[in-house]
Design a protein around this motif. Structure first.
Motif, PDB file in Angstrom:
ATOM      1  N   ASN A  97      66.717  47.886  44.164  1.00 20.93           N
ATOM      2  CA  ASN A  97      66.980  48.943  45.183  1.00 20.93           C
ATOM      3  C   ASN A  97      66.100  48.322  46.245  1.00 20.93           C
ATOM      4  O   ASN A  97      65.448  48.880  47.215  1.00 20.93           O
ATOM      5  N   ASP A  98      66.134  46.946  46.733  1.00 20.38           N
ATOM      6  CA  ASP A  98      65.318  46.344  47.474  1.00 20.38           C
ATOM      7  C   ASP A  98      63.892  46.844  47.633  1.00 20.38           C
ATOM      8  O   ASP A  98      63.087  46.733  48.499  1.00 20.38           O
ATOM      9  N   ARG A  99      63.335  46.984  46.359  1.00 23.32           N
ATOM     10  CA  ARG A  99      62.020  47.431  46.225  1.00 23.32           C
ATOM     11  C   ARG A  99      60.973  46.424  45.323  1.00 23.32           C
ATOM     12  O   ARG A  99      60.013  46.165  45.330  1.00 23.32           O
ATOM     13  N   ALA A 100      61.848  46.139  44.158  1.00 18.87           N
ATOM     14  CA  ALA A 100      61.117  45.266  43.201  1.00 18.87           C
ATOM     15  C   ALA A 100      62.226  44.254  42.816  1.00 18.87           C
ATOM     16  O   ALA A 100      63.183  44.159  42.868  1.00 18.87           O
ATOM     17  N   PHE A 101      61.312  42.834  42.596  1.00 19.60           N
ATOM     18  CA  PHE A 101      62.083  41.812  42.793  1.00 19.60           C
ATOM     19  C   PHE A 101      61.551  40.748  41.569  1.00 19.60           C
ATOM     20  O   PHE A 101      60.402  40.913  41.047  1.00 19.60           O
ATOM     21  N   SER A 116      56.906  43.221  44.155  1.00 23.52           N
ATOM     22  CA  SER A 116      57.340  44.579  44.666  1.00 23.52           C
ATOM     23  C   SER A 116      56.853  44.878  45.803  1.00 23.52           C
ATOM     24  O   SER A 116      55.700  44.573  46.250  1.00 23.52           O
ATOM     25  N   TYR A 117      57.621  45.907  46.672  1.00 21.67           N
ATOM     26  CA  TYR A 117      57.122  46.317  48.097  1.00 21.67           C
ATOM     27  C   TYR A 117      56.433  47.633  47.804  1.00 21.67           C
ATOM     28  O   TYR A 117      55.490  47.912  48.704  1.00 21.67           O
ATOM     29  N   ASP A 118      56.806  48.259  46.692  1.00 21.02           N
ATOM     30  CA  ASP A 118      56.263  49.843  46.536  1.00 21.02           C
ATOM     31  C   ASP A 118      55.278  49.899  45.628  1.00 21.02           C
ATOM     32  O   ASP A 118      54.691  50.915  45.158  1.00 21.02           O
ATOM     33  N   THR A 136      52.427  42.079  41.241  1.00 16.90           N
ATOM     34  CA  THR A 136      52.581  40.636  41.523  1.00 16.90           C
ATOM     35  C   THR A 136      52.155  39.889  40.215  1.00 16.90           C
ATOM     36  O   THR A 136      50.936  39.580  40.022  1.00 16.90           O
ATOM     37  N   SER A 137      53.150  38.922  39.633  1.00 23.04           N
ATOM     38  CA  SER A 137      52.521  38.321  38.377  1.00 23.04           C
ATOM     39  C   SER A 137      53.721  37.313  38.134  1.00 23.04           C
ATOM     40  O   SER A 137      54.927  37.308  38.605  1.00 23.04           O
ATOM     41  N   GLY A 138      53.352  36.422  37.112  1.00 24.84           N
ATOM     42  CA  GLY A 138      53.897  35.121  36.665  1.00 24.84           C
ATOM     43  C   GLY A 138      53.692  35.006  35.228  1.00 24.84           C
ATOM     44  O   GLY A 138      52.536  35.153  34.760  1.00 24.84           O
TER      45      GLY A 138
END
Length: 222
Positions: free
Chosen positions: A25-29, A59-61, A66-68
């Motif tokens: 949904n253009d929020r989480a990638f 993610s934007y929201d 943010t991780s790997g």
């Protein structure tokens, strides 16, 4: 910036890879980097191959940290398996005019993952593949009793397998036929994993935690 930096790590480490992306949904990638440097593990059926994978999330929201982390990629069904504990540490530094992402050298981390986790966990996969399932419905019921992914029965008045339970059973049967093997715990784990990632409406981080719990629950049956 984040995904570009992540990909540059693989380039700098001379790792051959292919990637797949998931957009919610253009929020989480998510970007999965599947390593093709001849590092693979074959189960008893040579068609069933496991290779290393790196997953990066953003993610934007704020729904995803943010991780790997490192994981495994099963070629035969394109499943990503997230049972590894190896994370990739990095930091984000904000200055007045820019944002810098500081990441470690990946080559050393990749070698450490291969030495410490890749083959040891793959050997657990091998143990699971040697453990037969004699009653598939009883297996699915027992796993769902141990880890509450979804309900086994259709309803309180109908004890037949629910839609998701039938999907696990169907995947287990189809893979057994495709690979020419009797049903076993490895195929059972992957059948659950497929439903977890394709059917359950969970965030990426939730899916990864459930994947690890699912693996641990089934591995205890070996």
């Amino acid at each position: 910036l984040f995904f570009h930096k992540a990909e540059q790590l693989l380039v700098d480490a001379n790792l051959k890879y292919r990637k797949r992306t998931i957009n919610r949904n253009d929020r989480a990638f998510v970007v999965d980097f599947i390593i093709d440097n001849d590092n693979l593990f074959e189960l008893k059926n040579k068609q069933d191959q496991i290779v290393p994978m790196l997953r990066f999330k953003n993610s934007y929201d704020g729904s995803e940290k943010t991780s790997g982390h490192f994981g495994f990629y099963r070629k035969v069904c394109a499943n990503g398996l997230h049972v590894s504990q190896a994370k990739i540490a990095f930091s984000i530094r904000h200055t007045k005019n820019s944002t810098n992402l500081i990441m470690p050298e990946l080559e050393w981390l990749f070698e450490k993952f291969m030495d410490n986790e890749f083959y040891s966990i793959s050997n657990q996969f091998l143990q699971m593949s040697a453990a037969s399932i004699n009653d598939e419905e009883a297996f699915v019921f027992e796993v769902l009793n141990r880890i509450k992914l979804f309900e086994y029965a259709c309803s309180a008045k109908n004890n037949n397998p629910s839609k998701k339970a039938r999907m696990v059973l169907d995947t287990l049967y189809k893979e057994s036929i495709r690979l020419g093997e009797s049903p076993n715990l490895w195929l059972g784990y992957n059948a659950f994993n497929r439903v977890l990632h394709a059917q359950l409406k969970k965030g990426f981080s939730q899916q990864e935690k459930l994947d690890k719990a699912l693996f641990e629950a089934i591995y205890t049956m070996v």
